[in-house]
Scaffold this active site. Structure first.
Site, short mmCIF file in Angstrom:
data_model
loop_
_atom_site.label_atom_id
_atom_site.label_comp_id
_atom_site.label_asym_id
_atom_site.label_seq_id
_atom_site.Cartn_x
_atom_site.Cartn_y
_atom_site.Cartn_z
N ARG A 1 -5.39 2.43 18.23
CA ARG A 1 -5.11 0.98 18.15
C ARG A 1 -4.65 0.37 19.47
O ARG A 1 -4.58 -0.86 19.57
CB ARG A 1 -4.08 0.69 17.05
N LYS B 1 0.83 -1.21 0.00
CA LYS B 1 0.00 0.00 0.00
C LYS B 1 0.87 1.26 0.00
O LYS B 1 0.61 2.20 -0.77
CB LYS B 1 -0.93 -0.04 1.23
N SER B 2 1.89 1.28 0.83
CA SER B 2 2.76 2.48 0.90
C SER B 2 3.39 2.76 -0.46
O SER B 2 3.43 3.90 -0.93
CB SER B 2 3.89 2.26 1.91
N ARG C 1 -7.02 -3.06 10.09
CA ARG C 1 -6.01 -3.97 10.67
C ARG C 1 -6.53 -4.67 11.92
O ARG C 1 -6.11 -5.78 12.24
CB ARG C 1 -4.70 -3.22 10.95
N SER D 1 8.23 9.46 11.70
CA SER D 1 7.08 9.16 10.84
C SER D 1 7.47 9.28 9.38
O SER D 1 7.92 10.33 8.93
CB SER D 1 5.94 10.13 11.17
N ARG E 1 2.69 5.91 -3.47
CA ARG E 1 3.79 6.73 -3.99
C ARG E 1 3.93 6.58 -5.50
O ARG E 1 4.24 7.54 -6.20
CB ARG E 1 5.10 6.36 -3.26
N ARG F 1 -7.40 12.80 12.64
CA ARG F 1 -5.99 12.47 12.87
C ARG F 1 -5.13 13.73 12.79
O ARG F 1 -5.46 14.67 12.08
CB ARG F 1 -5.55 11.39 11.86
N ASP G 1 2.56 -0.93 11.95
CA ASP G 1 1.28 -1.39 11.43
C ASP G 1 0.97 -2.84 11.82
O ASP G 1 -0.15 -3.31 11.63
CB ASP G 1 1.25 -1.27 9.89
N LYS H 1 -3.76 6.21 14.84
CA LYS H 1 -3.91 5.50 13.56
C LYS H 1 -5.39 5.49 13.16
O LYS H 1 -6.16 6.29 13.67
CB LYS H 1 -3.32 4.09 13.68
C1 S3P Z 1 3.11 4.91 6.13
C2 S3P Z 1 3.77 5.24 7.27
C3 S3P Z 1 3.36 4.81 8.62
C4 S3P Z 1 2.34 3.69 8.57
C5 S3P Z 1 1.29 3.90 7.53
C6 S3P Z 1 1.91 4.04 6.15
C7 S3P Z 1 3.62 5.40 4.83
O1 S3P Z 1 2.80 5.92 9.29
O2 S3P Z 1 1.73 3.52 9.83
O3 S3P Z 1 0.37 2.82 7.51
O4 S3P Z 1 3.23 4.87 3.79
O5 S3P Z 1 4.43 6.35 4.86
P1 S3P Z 1 3.76 6.94 10.12
O6 S3P Z 1 4.93 7.17 9.27
O7 S3P Z 1 2.96 8.17 10.32
O8 S3P Z 1 4.05 6.20 11.38
#
Ligand code: S3P
Length: 415
Positions: free
Chosen positions: A332, A11-12, A375, A153, A16, A108, A301, A328
């Site tokens: 969580r 997903k990340s 999750r 983060s 991007r 958030r 996560d 989150k």
């Molecule tokens: C993510 C970064 C994480 C993660 C999120 C996806 C990303 O968050 O918890 O599910 O894709 O950069 P944080 O970087 O805010 O901890």
């Protein structure tokens, strides 16, 4: 549990790929993109910003001529990652951009992104004293800046690096604790000059301004955060053997495997390339462990599913330093503790984590409140495999934000 599974695209990385395709001039394509609601929101946003998106033979094609001012609100759905990254990306483009999402995302914290971007000259306002979405970005000229002392983060780092593409001079983020490096690495792949320098105890990531990214063809590996559910499912159920295929393995993403190995898990990585592996996992007798400190970003996560593993381990496990879990998709810590209590597990809630005393007895039949958190719903589904009666998972439709079809895949593995 037995068989092979290929989880959806990470997903990340999918988010991007889509955003960088919008910033590129020309035609990009993305293979094995995440099909979840979160990445669909990203595709919707790049369309609203002027890109043409199509799907052919299972791949996504994005044609872009750069960012245009949208005629509507940019809807991020449930995705905090999209909200943070898009805010940084847009801060340096002329135009008026309004970003908003569902109730969870609009609760958030956004000040962690708005404040550093403001110190680059960005003009961003938001609800509740500029702390939350809906937010408005009025694109402006940005100045390069060096940041340190930010929260650990990847979302915050990425928002700043993306804004840095449009700044008048280089922009740096100094990280003491490493977070997932996908933005900086992927920017390098599309021709941006990014320096990553080890300062001994910290890392400086510097992006040089660049408004003409190269279009390219991306291939997204399977999501390790989704793999974690099947791995833990195999470990905690008897006579199980699972092979999770083509998973992205990077130390900032596979902390859960290190934790599980410490717990005595039988897991094995079968490398397919430098960064992709099949993960083999089989039934294991687990023992308790502590999770905390610099390890947290690499398991952030996966903590709800690791909490399920800890509930099946011998001894008492502690999770500390994980206050980020409170902001989150749900709080969580609260939802994980609630899930474990409903399963009859001995668990204590702490401000920054939880203490879990495991046992190998069955989980109780129960009703799990997920607070629409994907999750938590998937962790509860894995927990239900060791329950001695019916488990009802409330609001499980949230699973679709990251893994449509998860339940059917899980059922096919448990037979
Ligand atoms: C993510 C970064 C994480 C993660 C999120 C996806 C990303 O968050 O918890 O599910 O894709 O950069 P944080 O970087 O805010 O901890």
């Amino acid at each position: 549990m037995a068989g092979e599974v290929r989880p959806p695209g990470d997903k990340s990385i999918s988010h991007r790929c889509v955003l960088l395709s919008l910033l590129a001039n020309g035609r990009s394509e993305i293979f094995s993109i995440s099909k979840g609601g979160d990445v669909n929101s990203t595709l919707g946003i790049v369309e609203a910003l002027g890109a043409v998106v199509s799907e052919t033979d299972g791949r996504i094609v994005i044609e872009s001529k750069g960012i245009q001012e949208p005629r509507k609100i940019l809807d991020v759905g449930n995705s905090g990652t999209l909200l943070r990254l898009a805010t940084g990306m847009l801060a340096g483009y002329q135009g008026h951009f309004v970003l908003s999402g569902d109730e969870s995302v609009n609760s958030r914290p956004m000040d962690r992104v708005i404040e550093p971007l403001a110190s680059m000259g960005a003009r961003i306002t938001g609800r509740s004293g500029n702390r939350m979405a809906p937010i408005t970005v009025l694109g402006s000229e940005l100045k390069g800046h060096e940041f340190s002392g930010l929260p650990a983060s990847a979302q915050v780092k990425s928002a700043i690096l993306l804004a840095g593409l449009r700044a008048d001079s280089p922009t740096s983020v100094i990280e003491v604790v490493s977070t997932r490096p996908h933005t900086e690495e992927m920017l390098q792949e599309v021709g941006v000059d990014v320096e990553i320098v080890d300062l001994g105890g910290s890392t400086r990531i510097t992006v040089h301004p660049n408004s003409s990214l190269k279009a390219k063809s991306w291939r997204v590996p399977s999501d390790p955060s989704q793999a974690a559910f099947f791995v833990v499912g195999a470990l905690i159920t008897p006579r199980s053997e699972v092979l999770v295929k083509d998973v992205l393995v990077h130390k900032t993403r596979t902390g859960f495997l290190e934790v599980l190995k410490r717990m005595g898990a039988q897991v094995e990585l079968r490398m397919k390339s430098d960064s992709v592996a099949d993960i083999y996992a089989s039934s294991s007798k687990l023992r308790a462990t502590d999770i905390g400190g610099d390890e947290i970003p690499s398991v952030i996560d996966e903590l709800p599913i690791l909490a399920i593993a800890a509930a099946r381990a011998e001894g008492t496990s502690q999770i500390t330093g994980a206050e980020e879990l409170r902001v989150k998709e749900s709080d969580r810590i609260l939802t994980s503790v609630g899930m474990l209590r409903a399963f009859g597990v001995d668990v204590e809630e702490h401000k920054d984590g939880m203490v879990i005393t495991g046992s190998d007895g069955p989980f109780r039949p129960s009703v799990i409140e997920t607070k629409f958190d994907h999750r938590i719903a998937m962790s509860a589904a894995i927990g239900s495999l060791v329950a001695d009666g019916e488990v009802e998972i409330r609001d499980a439709s949230s699973v679709d934000t990251s893994y449509p079809g998860f339940l059917a895949v899980l059922l096919s593995l448990v037979g």
